[in-house]
Design a protein around this motif. Structure first.
Motif, PDB file in Angstrom:
ATOM      1  N   ARG A 172       0.702  -1.111   0.011  1.00 50.01           N
ATOM      2  CA  ARG A 172       0.046   0.094   0.014  1.00 50.01           C
ATOM      3  C   ARG A 172       0.832   1.444   0.150  1.00 50.01           C
ATOM      4  NH1 ARG A 172      -4.710  -2.118   4.010  1.00 50.01           N
ATOM      5  NH2 ARG A 172      -6.410  -2.237   2.382  1.00 50.01           N
ATOM      6  N   PRO A 173       0.269   2.222  -0.545  1.00 47.05           N
ATOM      7  CA  PRO A 173       1.094   3.549  -0.593  1.00 47.05           C
ATOM      8  C   PRO A 173       1.495   4.115   0.818  1.00 47.05           C
ATOM      9  CG  PRO A 173      -1.196   4.167  -0.660  1.00 47.05           C
ATOM     10  CD  PRO A 173      -1.162   2.771  -0.626  1.00 47.05           C
ATOM     11  N   VAL A 174       2.835   4.748   0.824  1.00 41.55           N
ATOM     12  CA  VAL A 174       3.564   5.533   1.625  1.00 41.55           C
ATOM     13  C   VAL A 174       3.754   6.919   1.618  1.00 41.55           C
ATOM     14  CG1 VAL A 174       3.958   3.114   2.813  1.00 41.55           C
ATOM     15  CG2 VAL A 174       5.777   4.545   1.226  1.00 41.55           C
ATOM     16  N   HIS A 175       4.268   7.741   2.641  1.00 42.15           N
ATOM     17  CA  HIS A 175       4.401   8.916   2.402  1.00 42.15           C
ATOM     18  C   HIS A 175       5.739   9.462   3.412  1.00 42.15           C
ATOM     19  CE1 HIS A 175       3.652  13.502   3.773  1.00 42.15           C
ATOM     20  NE2 HIS A 175       4.257  13.452   2.521  1.00 42.15           N
ATOM     21  N   ILE A 176       6.418  10.134   2.868  1.00 40.91           N
ATOM     22  CA  ILE A 176       7.858  10.613   3.443  1.00 40.91           C
ATOM     23  C   ILE A 176       7.855  11.817   3.229  1.00 40.91           C
ATOM     24  CG2 ILE A 176      10.243  10.425   3.809  1.00 40.91           C
ATOM     25  CD1 ILE A 176      10.346   7.601   2.347  1.00 40.91           C
ATOM     26  N   GLU A 177       7.775  12.727   4.569  1.00 46.59           N
ATOM     27  CA  GLU A 177       7.945  14.210   4.500  1.00 46.59           C
ATOM     28  C   GLU A 177       9.514  14.507   4.845  1.00 46.59           C
ATOM     29  OE1 GLU A 177       6.275  17.560   7.535  1.00 46.59           O
ATOM     30  OE2 GLU A 177       4.808  16.373   6.377  1.00 46.59           O
ATOM     31  N   ILE A 178       9.899  15.480   4.168  1.00 48.82           N
ATOM     32  CA  ILE A 178      11.347  16.000   4.501  1.00 48.82           C
ATOM     33  C   ILE A 178      11.188  17.196   4.833  1.00 48.82           C
ATOM     34  CG2 ILE A 178      13.707  16.030   3.928  1.00 48.82           C
ATOM     35  CD1 ILE A 178      13.035  13.690   1.880  1.00 48.82           C
ATOM     36  N   PRO A 179      11.418  17.881   5.900  1.00 51.43           N
ATOM     37  CA  PRO A 179      11.425  19.313   6.354  1.00 51.43           C
ATOM     38  C   PRO A 179      12.220  20.086   5.263  1.00 51.43           C
ATOM     39  CG  PRO A 179      11.552  17.898   8.315  1.00 51.43           C
ATOM     40  CD  PRO A 179      11.850  17.007   7.252  1.00 51.43           C
ATOM     41  N   VAL A 180      11.881  21.152   4.610  1.00 50.28           N
ATOM     42  CA  VAL A 180      12.652  22.033   3.684  1.00 50.28           C
ATOM     43  C   VAL A 180      13.977  22.155   3.917  1.00 50.28           C
ATOM     44  CG1 VAL A 180      11.526  23.933   4.326  1.00 50.28           C
ATOM     45  CG2 VAL A 180      12.349  23.605   1.885  1.00 50.28           C
ATOM     46  N   ASP A 181      14.218  22.809   5.216  1.00 49.92           N
ATOM     47  CA  ASP A 181      15.363  22.758   5.590  1.00 49.92           C
ATOM     48  C   ASP A 181      16.389  21.785   5.331  1.00 49.92           C
ATOM     49  OD1 ASP A 181      13.974  22.135   7.806  1.00 49.92           O
ATOM     50  OD2 ASP A 181      15.713  22.578   9.274  1.00 49.92           O
ATOM     51  N   LEU A 182      16.166  20.496   5.701  1.00 45.30           N
ATOM     52  CA  LEU A 182      16.989  19.347   5.578  1.00 45.30           C
ATOM     53  C   LEU A 182      17.498  19.080   4.308  1.00 45.30           C
ATOM     54  CD1 LEU A 182      15.351  17.014   8.399  1.00 45.30           C
ATOM     55  CD2 LEU A 182      17.246  18.684   8.664  1.00 45.30           C
ATOM     56  N   LEU A 183      16.601  19.441   3.307  1.00 48.19           N
ATOM     57  CA  LEU A 183      17.088  19.303   1.874  1.00 48.19           C
ATOM     58  C   LEU A 183      18.489  19.855   1.350  1.00 48.19           C
ATOM     59  CD1 LEU A 183      13.579  19.699  -0.121  1.00 48.19           C
ATOM     60  CD2 LEU A 183      14.652  17.658   0.686  1.00 48.19           C
ATOM     61  N   GLU A 184      18.639  21.152   2.181  1.00 48.89           N
ATOM     62  CA  GLU A 184      19.813  21.770   1.848  1.00 48.89           C
ATOM     63  C   GLU A 184      20.797  21.476   2.947  1.00 48.89           C
ATOM     64  OE1 GLU A 184      20.201  23.647  -0.870  1.00 48.89           O
ATOM     65  OE2 GLU A 184      17.998  24.368  -1.546  1.00 48.89           O
ATOM     66  N   ALA A 185      20.492  20.918   4.128  1.00 45.69           N
ATOM     67  CA  ALA A 185      21.399  20.796   5.225  1.00 45.69           C
ATOM     68  C   ALA A 185      22.234  19.531   4.614  1.00 45.69           C
ATOM     69  CB  ALA A 185      20.787  20.544   6.322  1.00 45.69           C
ATOM     70  N   ARG A 186      23.526  19.773   5.467  1.00 47.11           N
ATOM     71  CA  ARG A 186      24.696  18.463   4.746  1.00 47.11           C
ATOM     72  C   ARG A 186      24.804  17.736   6.338  1.00 47.11           C
ATOM     73  NH1 ARG A 186      27.253  19.456   0.322  1.00 47.11           N
ATOM     74  NH2 ARG A 186      26.607  21.128  -0.767  1.00 47.11           N
ATOM     75  N   ALA A 187      25.047  16.495   5.962  1.00 48.87           N
ATOM     76  CA  ALA A 187      25.433  15.411   6.976  1.00 48.87           C
ATOM     77  C   ALA A 187      26.521  14.476   6.541  1.00 48.87           C
ATOM     78  CB  ALA A 187      24.234  14.912   7.900  1.00 48.87           C
ATOM     79  N   ARG A 188      27.060  13.757   7.266  1.00 47.44           N
ATOM     80  CA  ARG A 188      28.144  12.705   6.891  1.00 47.44           C
ATOM     81  C   ARG A 188      27.119  11.485   6.677  1.00 47.44           C
ATOM     82  NH1 ARG A 188      33.354  11.699   5.787  1.00 47.44           N
ATOM     83  NH2 ARG A 188      33.665  13.941   6.726  1.00 47.44           N
ATOM     84  N   VAL A 189      26.764  10.953   5.639  1.00 42.84           N
ATOM     85  CA  VAL A 189      26.085   9.688   5.443  1.00 42.84           C
ATOM     86  C   VAL A 189      26.751   8.615   4.666  1.00 42.84           C
ATOM     87  CG1 VAL A 189      24.118   9.035   4.350  1.00 42.84           C
ATOM     88  CG2 VAL A 189      23.839  11.292   5.430  1.00 42.84           C
TER      89      VAL A 189
END
Length: 540
Positions: A163-180
């Motif tokens: 079934r369908p699912v939704h992922i919400e990413i706060p807009v500030d995290l799209l530009e934020a950087r992290a070690r991944v």
């Protein structure tokens, strides 16, 4: 796309797109907006194809059609607030039909106050609102969490009811950087059936004097290929003398030309009477719900064997006597293996089937569209994908009046019962399987919910017949009003000149009067690299 073997400092948008690529995503259906531009920037670099529908609801339906014919999840990308809400109806339909859809959207920033402050596209709780219409909605709280959320979504599609699912990413995290550190998807093995319920199911079917099979959407092989569940079920039916009926979503799992197959006819009274009288019923991947039966009070009197990946179905409206919670193919294969170890029945049972009642009811139901449906069958190759809207010409007509053998597929919005599905879902299906003929069928009322997607089909240069059966409005509701003794009100709609409107969009359009003209128009429409709107007047 390049797979990162070591940790790296990445933006949230880059983590999202890299992870989607690792999971095999090749196309995204969406509309760019102020808050998702960082995602689009990374998609452009990744080479993932972007399909821009004219409305987010169209994005959702297109992703649904794509998922149904490819077996791969459809991915929808919207902006915050109204973009998400516009896609909500399509998510509700995908939930009803068990379609694997991933909706990705930005959300308000991580530090946004709960009481709100007039932020652009602000809503009180976007994720919570969407969660009511899909399997789950998750708002991530860090860049490093994005990869895990996407992996969880794709695991959900494989290991359970998709079934369908939704992922919400706060807009500030799209530009934020992290070690991944990005890692490939982990392997998920199919859910194996237990030996004891397989033994019990085989014993019941072997001893049954009047067995019946019901195959639902869970019996369809993911994607377009011929369903192994359907092939195995046919062998089982021939061995024990069972007849097979399918739900709407199961249509095409077994050849409807086979003498033991009754097609997608659960809504016929004659078929319901037969099914209720069966002493053993095998139900595979179906809710046995009112939306398929057209009867809220239907009761089975025999023993019920249920095969379903969803354990909740075992205690639904029809409680299982033998519950097999497992992958459908593994389960039916296990039952067949046990049946083949038993002595074959000396003579298949008569099955209590009254052929005349069925034929008479079928003929009456499809009478209005019989000539047009025959013309469509002649014009369409056997492997065609038929995408129907929630219109009378489909659920009274094409559903039963267009028999389908594998590998043909029939896509229809059951359960939730949305309008406007056919055209955008047909676009998604054609993109998913470009070498196959695809046709959309809709009434004039339903067509006007999404006709703007003609522009999308023109842009994509899709060869796509769109057959519109015109009865001047909402024909089914008009008839229900008359049955209630009402004077029809608010159902007679002004319709534009659909062929001229199609031409204005850059498509082709025509109106036909006879079945022969319809056959010729559909045949020609399959040859040209633009959509063709074909209007068929329908007698009221």
């Amino acid at each position: 796309m390049h797979v990162l073997a070591k940790e790296a400092v990445l933006t949230g948008a880059r983590v999202l797109v890299e992870t989607l690529s690792l999971h095999g995503v090749q196309v995204v259906f969406g509309i760019p907006g102020t808050h998702n531009l960082a995602i689009y920037e990374e998609i452009g670099r990744a080479g993932i194809r972007c399909v821009t529908s004219r409305h987010e609801q169209g994005c959702g339906y297109a992703a649904d059609g794509y998922a149904r014919v490819t077996g791969r999840p459809g991915v929808v990308l919207t902006t915050t607030g109204p973009g998400v809400v516009n896609a909500a109806t399509a998510l509700g339909q995908a939930y009803s039909d068990s379609s694997p859809i991933l909706l990705v959207s930005p959300g308000v920033p991580t530090g946004h106050p709960r009481e709100g402050r007039g932020y652009l596209h602000e809503s009180r709780d976007q994720s919570r609102a969407i969660a009511a219409l899909c399997a789950w909605s998750h708002r991530v709280t860090s860049v490093s969490e994005i990869q895990a959320a996407v992996a969880r979504a794709f695991a959900h599609f494989i290991e359970g009811r998709p079934r369908p699912v939704h992922i919400e990413i706060p807009v500030d995290l799209l530009e934020a950087r992290a070690r991944v550190k990005l890692v490939p998807p982990y392997q998920i093995t199919p859910r194996m059936p237990g030996a004891r319920p397989l033994d019990e199911a085989a014993a019941l079917l072997r001893s049954a004097r009047q067995p019946g099979f019901v195959l639902g959407g869970g019996a369809q092989y993911p994607g377009y290929e011929k369903s192994p569940v359907g092939r195995i079920a046919m062998r089982m039916a021939e061995r024990v003398g069972a007849r097979i009926v399918t739900t709407v979503n199961g249509k095409g799992a077994v050849p409807e030309s086979h003498p033991l197959v009754l097609g997608s006819t659960l809504h016929l009274a004659a078929v319901r009477r037969w099914l209720a009288s069966c002493d053993v019923v095998l139900a595979v991947g179906t809710e046995l719900g009112p939306a398929d039966l057209w009867d809220d009070a239907f009761t089975l009197w025999g023993r019920l064997v249920r095969v379903d990946i969803d354990p909740a179905q075992m205690h639904g409206d029809h409680i299982a006597d033998v519950a097999i919670v497992a992958d459908a193919e593994l389960a039916v294969r296990g039952i067949l293996e046990r049946l083949e170890q038993l002595d074959p029945m000396p003579e298949p049972p008569g099955n209590g089937w009254r052929h005349g009642d069925y034929e008479a009811e079928l003929a009456e139901l499809t009478r209005r569209w019989s000539g047009q449906l025959a013309a469509l069958r002649r014009a369409l190759p056997p492997e065609s994908v038929v995408v129907g809207d929630n219109s009378m010409c489909v659920y009274h007509g094409a559903l039963v009046g267009m028999p389908m053998d594998p590998p043909g597929r029939f896509l229809f919005p059951t359960g939730f019962g949305t309008l406007g599905f056919a055209l955008p879902a047909a676009i998604g299906a054609k993109l998913g399987r470009p070498h196959l003929p695809v046709v959309a069928l809709a009434g004039d009322g339903a067509f006007q919910f999404s006709l703007q997607e003609l522009a999308t089909a023109v842009e994509l240069e899709l060869s796509l017949p769109v057959v519109v059966f015109a009865n001047g409005g909402f024909g089914e509701i008009r008839e229900e009003m008359r049955v209630r003794g009402m004077r029809p009100i608010a159902v007679d709609l002004h319709a534009p000149d659909f062929p001229a409107l199609a031409v204005a969009y850059g498509a082709r359009g025509c109106a036909v009067k006879t079945p022969g003209e319809l056959e010729e128009a559909v045949t020609e429409a399959l040859r040209v690299p633009v959509p063709t709107v074909i209007v068929v007047p329908e007698d009221d």
